[in-house]
Design an enzyme around this catalytic site. Structure first.
Site, PDB file in Angstrom:
ATOM      1  N   SER A  20       6.971   3.162  18.555  1.00  0.00           N
ATOM      2  CA  SER A  20       6.493   2.123  17.633  1.00  0.00           C
ATOM      3  C   SER A  20       6.643   0.710  18.196  1.00  0.00           C
ATOM      4  O   SER A  20       7.603   0.397  18.904  1.00  0.00           O
ATOM      5  CB  SER A  20       7.314   2.223  16.342  1.00  0.00           C
ATOM      6  OG  SER A  20       7.162   1.059  15.565  1.00  0.00           O
ATOM      7  N   GLU A  68       7.701  -1.551  16.521  1.00  0.00           N
ATOM      8  CA  GLU A  68       8.963  -2.064  15.960  1.00  0.00           C
ATOM      9  C   GLU A  68      10.057  -2.115  17.029  1.00  0.00           C
ATOM     10  O   GLU A  68      11.064  -2.804  16.861  1.00  0.00           O
ATOM     11  CB  GLU A  68       9.422  -1.195  14.792  1.00  0.00           C
ATOM     12  CG  GLU A  68       8.691  -1.478  13.493  1.00  0.00           C
ATOM     13  CD  GLU A  68       8.985  -2.862  12.928  1.00  0.00           C
ATOM     14  OE1 GLU A  68      10.149  -3.147  12.624  1.00  0.00           O
ATOM     15  OE2 GLU A  68       8.048  -3.655  12.790  1.00  0.00           O
ATOM     16  N   TYR A  73      15.607   1.456  11.910  1.00  0.00           N
ATOM     17  CA  TYR A  73      14.414   2.229  12.296  1.00  0.00           C
ATOM     18  C   TYR A  73      14.021   1.899  13.741  1.00  0.00           C
ATOM     19  O   TYR A  73      13.800   2.796  14.563  1.00  0.00           O
ATOM     20  CB  TYR A  73      13.255   1.908  11.344  1.00  0.00           C
ATOM     21  CG  TYR A  73      11.918   2.433  11.807  1.00  0.00           C
ATOM     22  CD1 TYR A  73      11.546   3.755  11.596  1.00  0.00           C
ATOM     23  CD2 TYR A  73      11.013   1.600  12.482  1.00  0.00           C
ATOM     24  CE1 TYR A  73      10.318   4.246  12.029  1.00  0.00           C
ATOM     25  CE2 TYR A  73       9.783   2.077  12.918  1.00  0.00           C
ATOM     26  CZ  TYR A  73       9.438   3.390  12.693  1.00  0.00           C
ATOM     27  OH  TYR A  73       8.231   3.867  13.132  1.00  0.00           O
TER      28      TYR A  73
HETATM   29  P1  NDP Z   1       4.609   8.912   7.317  1.00  0.00           P
HETATM   30  O1  NDP Z   1       5.777   8.227   6.722  1.00  0.00           O
HETATM   31  O2  NDP Z   1       3.311   8.927   6.569  1.00  0.00           O
HETATM   32  O3  NDP Z   1       5.019  10.439   7.625  1.00  0.00           O
HETATM   33  C1  NDP Z   1       6.308  10.774   8.049  1.00  0.00           C
HETATM   34  C2  NDP Z   1       6.403  12.283   8.120  1.00  0.00           C
HETATM   35  O4  NDP Z   1       7.716  12.659   8.577  1.00  0.00           O
HETATM   36  C3  NDP Z   1       6.191  12.999   6.788  1.00  0.00           C
HETATM   37  O5  NDP Z   1       5.367  14.111   7.017  1.00  0.00           O
HETATM   38  C4  NDP Z   1       7.600  13.453   6.415  1.00  0.00           C
HETATM   39  O6  NDP Z   1       7.650  14.623   5.624  1.00  0.00           O
HETATM   40  C5  NDP Z   1       8.148  13.760   7.793  1.00  0.00           C
HETATM   41  N1  NDP Z   1       9.610  13.880   7.809  1.00  0.00           N
HETATM   42  C6  NDP Z   1      10.517  12.976   7.364  1.00  0.00           C
HETATM   43  N2  NDP Z   1      11.774  13.447   7.549  1.00  0.00           N
HETATM   44  C7  NDP Z   1      11.652  14.665   8.144  1.00  0.00           C
HETATM   45  C8  NDP Z   1      12.581  15.638   8.589  1.00  0.00           C
HETATM   46  N3  NDP Z   1      13.904  15.470   8.448  1.00  0.00           N
HETATM   47  N4  NDP Z   1      12.119  16.773   9.152  1.00  0.00           N
HETATM   48  C9  NDP Z   1      10.791  16.974   9.269  1.00  0.00           C
HETATM   49  N5  NDP Z   1       9.846  16.105   8.848  1.00  0.00           N
HETATM   50  C10 NDP Z   1      10.277  14.951   8.308  1.00  0.00           C
HETATM   51  O7  NDP Z   1       4.390   8.292   8.777  1.00  0.00           O
HETATM   52  P2  NDP Z   1       3.022   7.976   9.579  1.00  0.00           P
HETATM   53  O8  NDP Z   1       2.131   9.139   9.495  1.00  0.00           O
HETATM   54  O9  NDP Z   1       2.542   6.627   9.202  1.00  0.00           O
HETATM   55  O10 NDP Z   1       3.594   7.826  11.059  1.00  0.00           O
HETATM   56  C11 NDP Z   1       3.736   8.937  11.920  1.00  0.00           C
HETATM   57  C12 NDP Z   1       4.779   8.617  12.986  1.00  0.00           C
HETATM   58  O11 NDP Z   1       4.373   7.499  13.746  1.00  0.00           O
HETATM   59  C13 NDP Z   1       6.162   8.266  12.456  1.00  0.00           C
HETATM   60  O12 NDP Z   1       7.096   8.757  13.389  1.00  0.00           O
HETATM   61  C14 NDP Z   1       6.178   6.756  12.451  1.00  0.00           C
HETATM   62  O13 NDP Z   1       7.504   6.270  12.564  1.00  0.00           O
HETATM   63  C15 NDP Z   1       5.363   6.476  13.693  1.00  0.00           C
HETATM   64  N6  NDP Z   1       4.644   5.230  13.713  1.00  0.00           N
HETATM   65  C16 NDP Z   1       3.783   4.920  12.686  1.00  0.00           C
HETATM   66  C17 NDP Z   1       3.031   3.782  12.737  1.00  0.00           C
HETATM   67  C18 NDP Z   1       2.106   3.402  11.633  1.00  0.00           C
HETATM   68  O14 NDP Z   1       1.687   2.242  11.589  1.00  0.00           O
HETATM   69  N7  NDP Z   1       1.729   4.326  10.747  1.00  0.00           N
HETATM   70  C19 NDP Z   1       3.118   2.873  13.915  1.00  0.00           C
HETATM   71  C20 NDP Z   1       4.027   3.318  14.939  1.00  0.00           C
HETATM   72  C21 NDP Z   1       4.747   4.458  14.835  1.00  0.00           C
HETATM   73  P3  NDP Z   1       7.705  14.565   3.995  1.00  0.00           P
HETATM   74  O15 NDP Z   1       6.328  14.248   3.558  1.00  0.00           O
HETATM   75  O16 NDP Z   1       8.141  15.918   3.630  1.00  0.00           O
HETATM   76  O17 NDP Z   1       8.702  13.496   3.658  1.00  0.00           O
HETATM   77  P1  GDR Z   2       6.203  -2.267   9.050  1.00  0.00           P
HETATM   78  O1  GDR Z   2       5.223  -1.997   7.812  1.00  0.00           O
HETATM   79  O2  GDR Z   2       7.552  -2.670   8.614  1.00  0.00           O
HETATM   80  O3  GDR Z   2       5.465  -3.200   9.971  1.00  0.00           O
HETATM   81  O4  GDR Z   2       6.324  -0.815   9.691  1.00  0.00           O
HETATM   82  P2  GDR Z   2       5.239  -2.498   6.302  1.00  0.00           P
HETATM   83  O5  GDR Z   2       3.848  -2.309   5.825  1.00  0.00           O
HETATM   84  O6  GDR Z   2       6.323  -1.856   5.521  1.00  0.00           O
HETATM   85  O7  GDR Z   2       5.577  -4.062   6.425  1.00  0.00           O
HETATM   86  C1  GDR Z   2       4.724  -4.963   7.112  1.00  0.00           C
HETATM   87  C2  GDR Z   2       5.195  -6.390   6.869  1.00  0.00           C
HETATM   88  O8  GDR Z   2       4.938  -6.745   5.500  1.00  0.00           O
HETATM   89  C3  GDR Z   2       6.091  -7.430   4.996  1.00  0.00           C
HETATM   90  N1  GDR Z   2       6.120  -7.330   3.531  1.00  0.00           N
HETATM   91  C4  GDR Z   2       6.249  -6.182   2.832  1.00  0.00           C
HETATM   92  N2  GDR Z   2       6.355  -4.912   3.237  1.00  0.00           N
HETATM   93  C5  GDR Z   2       6.423  -3.937   2.290  1.00  0.00           C
HETATM   94  N3  GDR Z   2       6.475  -2.651   2.669  1.00  0.00           N
HETATM   95  N4  GDR Z   2       6.441  -4.238   0.951  1.00  0.00           N
HETATM   96  C6  GDR Z   2       6.367  -5.521   0.507  1.00  0.00           C
HETATM   97  O9  GDR Z   2       6.385  -5.763  -0.692  1.00  0.00           O
HETATM   98  C7  GDR Z   2       6.254  -6.543   1.483  1.00  0.00           C
HETATM   99  N5  GDR Z   2       6.130  -7.886   1.427  1.00  0.00           N
HETATM  100  C8  GDR Z   2       6.044  -8.346   2.662  1.00  0.00           C
HETATM  101  C9  GDR Z   2       7.246  -6.724   5.692  1.00  0.00           C
HETATM  102  O10 GDR Z   2       8.443  -7.489   5.570  1.00  0.00           O
HETATM  103  C10 GDR Z   2       6.687  -6.618   7.097  1.00  0.00           C
HETATM  104  O11 GDR Z   2       6.872  -7.800   7.792  1.00  0.00           O
HETATM  105  C11 GDR Z   2       5.186   0.036   9.821  1.00  0.00           C
HETATM  106  C12 GDR Z   2       5.683   1.484   9.643  1.00  0.00           C
HETATM  107  O12 GDR Z   2       4.559   2.332   9.606  1.00  0.00           O
HETATM  108  C13 GDR Z   2       6.559   1.901  10.816  1.00  0.00           C
HETATM  109  O13 GDR Z   2       6.864   3.295  10.717  1.00  0.00           O
HETATM  110  C14 GDR Z   2       5.802   1.612  12.118  1.00  0.00           C
HETATM  111  O14 GDR Z   2       6.579   1.963  13.226  1.00  0.00           O
HETATM  112  C15 GDR Z   2       5.407   0.144  12.185  1.00  0.00           C
HETATM  113  O15 GDR Z   2       4.591  -0.150  11.072  1.00  0.00           O
HETATM  114  C16 GDR Z   2       4.632  -0.185  13.456  1.00  0.00           C
END
Ligand code: NDP
Ligand code: GDR
Length: 329
Positions: free
Chosen positions: A127, A129, A151
Site C-alpha cells: 500500500s 500508506e 496499518y
Molecule cells: P477490503 O477491506 O474490502 O477487504 C479486506 C478483506 O480481508 C475482506 O475480504 C476481509 O474478510 C478479509 N480479512 C480480514 N481479516 C481477515 C483474516 N483474519 N483472515 C482472512 N481474511 C481476512 O479491502 P480491499 O479489497 O479494498 O483491499 C484489498 C487489499 O489491498 C487489502 O490488503 C488492503 O489493505 C490493500 N490495499 C487496498 C487499497 C485500496 O485502496 N483499496 C490500496 C492499497 C492496498 P471479511 O469480509 O470476512 O471481513
Molecule cells: P486511506 O482511506 O486511509 O487513504 O486508506 P480512507 O478513505 O479511509 O481515508 C482517506 C482520507 O480521508 C480522510 N477522511 C476520512 N476518512 C474516512 N474513512 N472517514 C472520514 O469521515 C474522513 N474524513 C476525512 C482520512 O483522514 C484520509 O486522509 C485506504 C485503505 O483502502 C487502505 O487499506 C489502503 O492501503 C490505502 O487507502 C491506500
C-alpha cells in the site's frame, strides 16, 4: 486450467479480481474467514463460479490446508484489516492479520511448493500508506517508507517479508504498491464511499448532513477494476518484481466532496458537511501521489478511469441503491 487462490475474496478487490480471473479461464478459489461469515453469501450470489475455502490469516494450519486443498498456480493475498482508522484502535489485531498474516501465507506456500523452483506465484497487496510522511513526491518503488499508522507499519512488514522470501527462497513473489482505489464496491467506512452514499441519501431527502474528519489530505484515487488488472499482469512476467500502481494525479478530500455533490446537482455542499473530531486520525498522511512509470513500461499497465468518471460512477450507483431501498424505483 490455471488455478488461483484469493484471500480477501469478500472485499472490494477480491471480487473484481475474481471476475477478471474467471474471464481469463481460471478456476478461482476464495478464502473466507469465520464460522458463519455473512459476506460469504454475498460472494456466492455475486460470484457463483468461486469455490469458497474456509481459513484465516491468523491461523497457519488453516492456510496450509487451503493451499493443499486448492493446489493454486497463483495466490493473491488481498486479505487484511484494511481500514487505517481501525488500525489505531486495534493495533495488535492489525499487526497480526495485515503484517504477520503475510508471513503465514508465504510459509504455507513455501511448505506446499518445496524449496527449489516453487511453482506457486504470490502477489502481496502492499500500500501507498507505507510512504506515509512522504520522503519524495511523487512516490515510486525506491521511495523510503515512513508509515504513519499501525496499518502502514504492518504493510511495511508484509512488503519486506515478501521481498525477503523472494530473495531467500527464490519464491516468485511480487509486491504491488497500490495507491487508493475505489468503486461502487468500496466499503462504506472509507471516505469516498461514505461521501457518495451520503450524497445520494441527501439528494433523496433521506439525510441532511455528512460528518467528516480532515478535508485537506490529498490522495491519488483510481478505479479498483483497473488496479486488479495490474495485480494479474505482475504475476505473468518472467521475473517477480515490485510495482507502484497509481494514476499520478492527486485530489484533496474536499475536492472529492465537491465533485460528488456537484454530480448529484447539489452546489452548496458546505451546508451539508460538518467536521467531527471522531473522524480525525492521531497521525495523518497528508499527500500521496504515485509515479507508476515502471508499471507503464514493464507491464504496459495504465489506468482507464479518471477521477471525475470514478466519482460519477460511485454517486450514480449509490443513488440507484438508495432509491431502491427507499422504495422509489
Ligand atoms: P477490503 O477491506 O474490502 O477487504 C479486506 C478483506 O480481508 C475482506 O475480504 C476481509 O474478510 C478479509 N480479512 C480480514 N481479516 C481477515 C483474516 N483474519 N483472515 C482472512 N481474511 C481476512 O479491502 P480491499 O479489497 O479494498 O483491499 C484489498 C487489499 O489491498 C487489502 O490488503 C488492503 O489493505 C490493500 N490495499 C487496498 C487499497 C485500496 O485502496 N483499496 C490500496 C492499497 C492496498 P471479511 O469480509 O470476512 O471481513
Ligand atoms: P486511506 O482511506 O486511509 O487513504 O486508506 P480512507 O478513505 O479511509 O481515508 C482517506 C482520507 O480521508 C480522510 N477522511 C476520512 N476518512 C474516512 N474513512 N472517514 C472520514 O469521515 C474522513 N474524513 C476525512 C482520512 O483522514 C484520509 O486522509 C485506504 C485503505 O483502502 C487502505 O487499506 C489502503 O492501503 C490505502 O487507502 C491506500
Amino acid at each position: 486450467m490455471a488455478r488461483a487462490l484469493i484471500t480477501g475474496i469478500t472485499g472490494q478487490d477480491g471480487r473484481y479480481l475474481a471476475e477478471l480471473l474467471h474471464s481469463k479461464g481460471y478456476e478461482v478459489f476464495g478464502l473466507v474467514k469465520g464460522q458463519s461469515n455473512p459476506r460469504a453469501e454475498l460472494v456466492q450470489q455475486e460470484l457463483p463460479f468461486v469455490e469458497v475455502v474456509s481459513a484465516d490469516l491468523q491461523d497457519l494450519t488453516s492456510l496450509i490446508s487451503a493451499v493443499e486443498q486448492t493446489q493454486p498456480d497463483e495466490v493473491y493475498n488481498l486479505a487484511a484489516i484494511s481500514f487505517v482508522a481501525l488500525s489505531f484502535k486495534q493495533a495488535e489485531l492489525t499487526s497480526n492479520v495485515t503484517g504477520l498474516g503475510v508471513l503465514r501465507m508465504l510459509e504455507a506456500i513455501r511448505m506446499a511448493g518445496g524449496s527449489t523452483n516453487n511453482p506457486i506465484r504470490f502477489y502481496q497487496a502492499s500500500s501507498s500508506e507505507m510512504f506515509g510522511k512522504v520522503r519524495e513526491t511523487p512516490q515510486r518503488e525506491t521511495t523510503p517508507f515512513y508509515p504513519r499508522s499501525p496499518y502502514g507499519v504492518a504493510k511495511v512488514f508484509g512488503h519486506d517479508i515478501t521481498v525477503n522470501y523472494r530473495d531467500s527462497y527464490h519464491l516468485y513473489a511480487c509486491s504491488g504498491i497500490l495507491f487508493n482505489h475505489e468503486s461502487p464496491r468500496r466499503g462504506l467506512e472509507f471516505v469516498t464511499r461514505k461521501i457518495t452514499n451520503a450524497v445520494a441519501r441527501i439528494k433523496l431527502g433521506l439525510q441532511d448532513t455528512l460528518a467528516l474528519g480532515d478535508l485537506e489530505p490529498r490522495r491519488d484515487w483510481g478505479f479498483a477494476g483497473d488496479y486488479v488488472q495490474a495485480m494479474w499482469q505482475m504475476l505473468q512476467q518472467d521475473e517477480p518484481d515490485d510495482y507502484v500502481i497509481a494514476t499520478g494525479r492527486t485530489h484533496r478530500v474536499r475536492d472529492f466532496v465537491h465533485a460528488a455533490f456537484a454530480h448529484a446537482g447539489i452546489e452548496d455542499w458546505e451546508k451539508h458537511v460538518t467536521q467531527d473530531p471522531r473522524f480525525f486520525r492521531p497521525a495523518e498522511v497528508d499527500l500521496l501521489v504515485g509515479d507508476a512509470s515502471k508499471a507503464h513500461e514493464k507491464l504496459g499497465w495504465k489506468p482507464e478511469v479518471e477521477f471525475a468518471e470514478l466519482v460519477a460512477m460511485m454517486v450514480d450507483h449509490d443513488l440507484e441503491v438508495e432509491a431502491r431501498k427507499a422504495g422509489r424505483q
